[in-house]
Each structure stands twice: as C-alpha cells, then as structure tokens.
Design a protein around this motif. Structure first.
Motif, mmCIF file in Angstrom:
data_model
loop_
_atom_site.group_PDB
_atom_site.id
_atom_site.type_symbol
_atom_site.label_atom_id
_atom_site.label_comp_id
_atom_site.label_asym_id
_atom_site.label_seq_id
_atom_site.Cartn_x
_atom_site.Cartn_y
_atom_site.Cartn_z
ATOM 1 N N VAL A 32 0.804 -1.203 -0.036
ATOM 2 C CA VAL A 32 -0.157 0.028 -0.054
ATOM 3 C C VAL A 32 0.979 1.171 -0.010
ATOM 4 C CG1 VAL A 32 -1.727 1.284 1.082
ATOM 5 C CG2 VAL A 32 -1.788 -1.018 1.403
ATOM 6 N N ASN A 33 0.729 2.278 -1.152
ATOM 7 C CA ASN A 33 1.334 3.332 -1.075
ATOM 8 C C ASN A 33 0.793 4.531 -0.218
ATOM 9 O OD1 ASN A 33 3.497 2.395 -2.624
ATOM 10 N ND2 ASN A 33 2.107 2.899 -4.469
ATOM 11 N N LYS A 34 -0.457 4.464 -0.504
ATOM 12 C CA LYS A 34 -1.462 5.257 0.479
ATOM 13 C C LYS A 34 -2.857 5.131 0.450
ATOM 14 C CE LYS A 34 -2.606 9.023 -2.684
ATOM 15 N NZ LYS A 34 -2.820 10.498 -3.068
ATOM 16 N N ALA A 35 -3.616 5.423 1.564
ATOM 17 C CA ALA A 35 -4.972 5.308 1.505
ATOM 18 C C ALA A 35 -5.575 6.390 2.332
ATOM 19 C CB ALA A 35 -5.051 4.066 2.529
ATOM 20 N N GLU A 36 -6.801 6.758 1.771
ATOM 21 C CA GLU A 36 -7.570 7.969 2.347
ATOM 22 C C GLU A 36 -8.961 7.566 2.398
ATOM 23 O OE1 GLU A 36 -6.634 11.054 -0.218
ATOM 24 O OE2 GLU A 36 -6.812 9.998 -1.963
ATOM 25 N N MET A 37 -9.766 8.562 2.947
ATOM 26 C CA MET A 37 -11.068 8.780 2.702
ATOM 27 C C MET A 37 -11.423 9.950 2.128
ATOM 28 S SD MET A 37 -14.341 7.875 5.450
ATOM 29 C CE MET A 37 -14.739 6.278 5.005
ATOM 30 N N ARG A 38 -12.138 10.076 1.236
ATOM 31 C CA ARG A 38 -12.609 11.243 0.324
ATOM 32 C C ARG A 38 -14.167 11.599 0.644
ATOM 33 N NH1 ARG A 38 -10.475 8.986 -5.036
ATOM 34 N NH2 ARG A 38 -8.161 9.035 -4.506
ATOM 35 N N LEU A 39 -14.384 12.863 0.916
ATOM 36 C CA LEU A 39 -15.962 13.447 1.040
ATOM 37 C C LEU A 39 -16.342 13.842 -0.377
ATOM 38 C CD1 LEU A 39 -18.483 13.691 2.696
ATOM 39 C CD2 LEU A 39 -17.283 15.774 3.691
ATOM 40 N N SER A 40 -17.625 13.544 -0.836
ATOM 41 C CA SER A 40 -18.150 14.183 -2.037
ATOM 42 C C SER A 40 -19.582 14.551 -1.759
ATOM 43 C CB SER A 40 -17.491 13.681 -3.118
ATOM 44 O OG SER A 40 -18.601 12.105 -3.324
#
Length: 198
Positions: A32-40
């Motif tokens: 895993v390079n990066k992980a995130e949670m996005r809000l839209s």
C-alpha cells in the motif's frame, strides 16, 4: 596498494547496497502506497493506491492468455467500548486482467466495463488505484471514531482448475497486500491518514 584495496572494498560495499536497495524496491507482491477517505456530494469513499509488482511466472501466465482476477476489499468499522465493533460498511470489487494474443492488447474489466492497453505497465497503473462504493454521509457520526481498512489480493480460486493444484504448492502466486488499517475521525475532517499493514 593498501589504499586501492580499501577503495575497492568501499566500492564493492556500495555496489552491494545499491543492489539490495533495488531488489527491495522492485520486490514482487502488493504494497500500500497510501490510503484515504474522501468526502463528496454522494458521501464518503475509501480509496487506496497500491504498488503491484507481478513476478515472471504470473506475467508469463497472463501473456499466454490466463486471466487474472484481483479483488479489492474495503471495510469501515466503529469501535464500541461496551460491545463488539459495529460494521458500518463493507464492499468487494473484482477486477479481471487479461491479454489477447491476436490483438496484442491487455485488458482490464470491471463487470461490463473494460479498457484496453498497449502494455502491461499502463494496465497495472489502473489496477493499482482502487476505490470503494460510496458510503452515505449519514452512516458516519461526526463525533465518532472509525477504523478504515483496505486490501488487494489475487483471487487464485478463479484461475483455471488445472492451475489451482500447482498454485497451492507455489509461492509465485501469493499476491496479497494484507489488511491496511487507519483511524478516521469525521469531526477532524477527511484526509489521508497513516495506518499500518497486517
């Protein structure tokens, strides 16, 4: 003369360390390079960027027409001190990689959608980016603390039956990032968080 021997020894150590660094950087497997949670507007979405490096055996199987199925898994749980953790969201997406020998094109398929590529590297860049379905904003409490988790793995159960026997005894087909988890607090805003792999 002793000075030349020292210089030769230093150069040899430097060359060995470069080789070990290069070997580690291009190791086979999934990280895993990066992980995130996005809000839209549609809600929250888990996203991860993986580093996927196929070994020679798997690349050869793909180039001979054997389809590969990768599964991206996403999970969101809420910790509770008085009971078991609450499963807020869980999803799984299957991606099919294939190669057409006649057209010499690679293809990535998600359900009925597909995209063709001229080379393996382009296709692997698309596979490396995985996103979940949207999580409704009301499913997450602003004052809560959540544990997000992502994982990408090669589904060897979808390989041709004759290959599955040899896969069981070979490490060449073991592609699994393991679960990567991080903590999310919606009250602090949604951003990329550092987590840990298991």
């Amino acid at each position: 003369m002793p000075c030349c021997k020292k210089l030769l020894k230093v150069l040899l150590l430097f060359a060995c360390s470069l080789w070990l660094f290069a070997a580690a950087a291009y190791a086979d497997g999934i990280d895993v390079n990066k992980a995130e949670m996005r809000l839209s507007e549609d809600g929250y979405q888990l996203a991860a960027d993986f580093d996927v490096n196929l070994n020679y055996v798997v690349q050869q199987a793909l180039s001979l027409g054997v389809p590969l199925y990768f599964v991206g898994e996403f999970s969101l749980t809420r910790s509770r001190w008085y009971w078991l953790d609450e499963q807020v969201f869980q999803s799984e997406q299957s991606v099919k990689l294939s190669y057409n020998v006649l057209t010499r094109q690679y293809r990535i398929s998600r359900g009925a959608l597909f995209q063709n590529f001229a080379n393996l590297e382009e296709m692997m860049r698309i596979l490396a980016r995985q996103t979940s379905a949207y999580i409704p904003a009301e499913a997450m409490k602003k004052d809560g603390s959540y544990i997000a988790a992502v994982r990408l793995r090669l589904d060897t159960k979808q390989l041709p039956k004759l290959m599955q026997v040899s896969v069981l005894t070979s490490k060449d087909w073991d592609f699994d990032s393991g679960w990567y988890r991080w903590v999310i607090r919606p009250a602090e805003g949604v951003a990329r968080n550092s987590g840990k792999a298991e």
